[in-house]
Scaffold this active site. Structure first.
Site, PDB file in Angstrom:
ATOM      1  N   GLU A  38      -1.899  -8.668   4.142  1.00  9.54           N
ATOM      2  CA  GLU A  38      -1.738  -9.107   5.470  1.00  9.54           C
ATOM      3  C   GLU A  38      -3.246  -9.135   5.936  1.00  9.54           C
ATOM      4  O   GLU A  38      -3.598  -9.792   7.031  1.00  9.54           O
ATOM      5  CB  GLU A  38      -1.087  -8.007   6.409  1.00  9.54           C
ATOM      6  CG  GLU A  38      -1.740  -7.086   6.762  1.00  9.54           C
ATOM      7  CD  GLU A  38      -1.856  -6.012   5.838  1.00  9.54           C
ATOM      8  OE1 GLU A  38      -2.352  -4.552   5.890  1.00  9.54           O
ATOM      9  OE2 GLU A  38      -1.231  -5.844   4.478  1.00  9.54           O
ATOM     10  N   CYS A  92       0.847  -1.043   0.015  1.00 15.98           N
ATOM     11  CA  CYS A  92      -0.101  -0.052   0.007  1.00 15.98           C
ATOM     12  C   CYS A  92       0.996   1.271  -0.105  1.00 15.98           C
ATOM     13  O   CYS A  92       1.470   1.589  -1.105  1.00 15.98           O
ATOM     14  CB  CYS A  92      -1.024  -0.182   1.152  1.00 15.98           C
ATOM     15  SG  CYS A  92      -2.094   1.236   0.883  1.00 15.98           S
ATOM     16  N   HIS A 125      -3.741  -4.905   0.691  1.00 18.15           N
ATOM     17  CA  HIS A 125      -3.251  -5.336   1.991  1.00 18.15           C
ATOM     18  C   HIS A 125      -3.153  -6.808   2.062  1.00 18.15           C
ATOM     19  O   HIS A 125      -4.156  -7.545   2.462  1.00 18.15           O
ATOM     20  CB  HIS A 125      -4.075  -4.831   2.956  1.00 18.15           C
ATOM     21  CG  HIS A 125      -3.751  -3.262   3.152  1.00 18.15           C
ATOM     22  ND1 HIS A 125      -3.067  -2.899   4.115  1.00 18.15           N
ATOM     23  CD2 HIS A 125      -4.318  -2.318   2.574  1.00 18.15           C
ATOM     24  CE1 HIS A 125      -2.739  -1.594   4.051  1.00 18.15           C
ATOM     25  NE2 HIS A 125      -3.612  -1.153   3.364  1.00 18.15           N
TER      26      HIS A 125
END
Length: 241
Positions: free
Chosen positions: A215, A113, A213
């Site tokens: 994660e 990001c 993202h």
């Protein structure tokens, strides 16, 4: 037992509250740490610092540039847009220096990001400061504090494509994006509205940035690739001693 490769994760410095305390803290969403640990790496938080880049990189085998606040537009020669907020010039300086050092050593880098924006600016590119003015809607960040789901199309002849295939679902939370692409970088993924979603440097063993993202999702492939490359980097460095 072989030790795990160490992957540095750039950290925020923000006011935080826990227990009876409310203090400035170096912190990171735990999803980044979990992704690296599950992939077989050891996560090390790297808060912003104006010096010690070489010393920090000496302790690492890979680097993950995390998400976060908007970059200072002065870095890419632009005036501040009304929607560009929360800039952290100290973090910008520190991460640009850390990234330059890592790329110079051909250390594996995954930029997430804000991280892919740092990568692009480091190579002389610039940013779109408010995507809704370009794409006409808020699909990349529909609700602040909640990830937006959308697909991306991925270039087949790319490192990213070899990991995720030609299309993948992603989770996004950003209002800025890649403008002019920096020198030596290649666009390798796009949202359906044309937004550039990923960049990579084909001249490096592993230098990949995504605007989404990973994660926040369940797919571990990007973390597994970073940790595998970090392990290989450690072995190359040890063989040169």
């Amino acid at each position: 037992m072989a030790t795990r490769p160490v992957v540095g994760i750039t950290a925020y410095v923000e006011p935080a509250r826990w227990g009876h305390w409310e203090l400035e803290a170096a912190l990171i969403p735990y999803g980044y740490v979990r992704g690296i640990e599950r992939a077989g790496g050891r996560a090390l938080l790297v808060p912003p610092s104006d010096d010690g880049v070489g010393e920090t990189l000496e302790a690492l085998h890979g680097l993950l540039l995390s998400g976060g606040s908007d970059l200072d537009p002065e870095l890419y020669g632009a005036d501040v847009h009304a929607e560009t907020v929360g800039t952290r010039p100290d973090r910008d300086r520190a991460e640009l220096a850390l990234l330059e050092g890592a790329l110079e050593q051909d250390m594996p880098v995954l930029a997430v990001c804000r991280g892919v924006q740092v990568l692009n600016v480091a190579r002389g590119g610039d940013l779109v400061q408010h995507l809704p003015e370009v794409v006409g809607d808020e699909k990349h960040r529909e609700v602040k504090g909640v990830f937006s789901d959308h697909p991306v199309r991925i270039a087949g002849e790319s490192r990213l494509g070899s990991l995720l295939g030609d299309r993948a679902p992603v989770k996004s939370h950003h209002h800025q994006g890649v403008g002019a692409v920096g020198a030596g970088l290649r666009e390798v993924a796009w949202a359906d509205d044309g937004t550039v979603e990923a960049l990579e440097d084909p001249a490096r063993r592993f230098a990949l940035g995504v605007l989404w993202h990973p994660e926040a999702g369940e797919d571990q492939k990007l973390f597994e690739a970073l940790v595998a490359e970090a392990r290989a980097y450690r072995e190359r460095r040890c063989s040169q001693l």
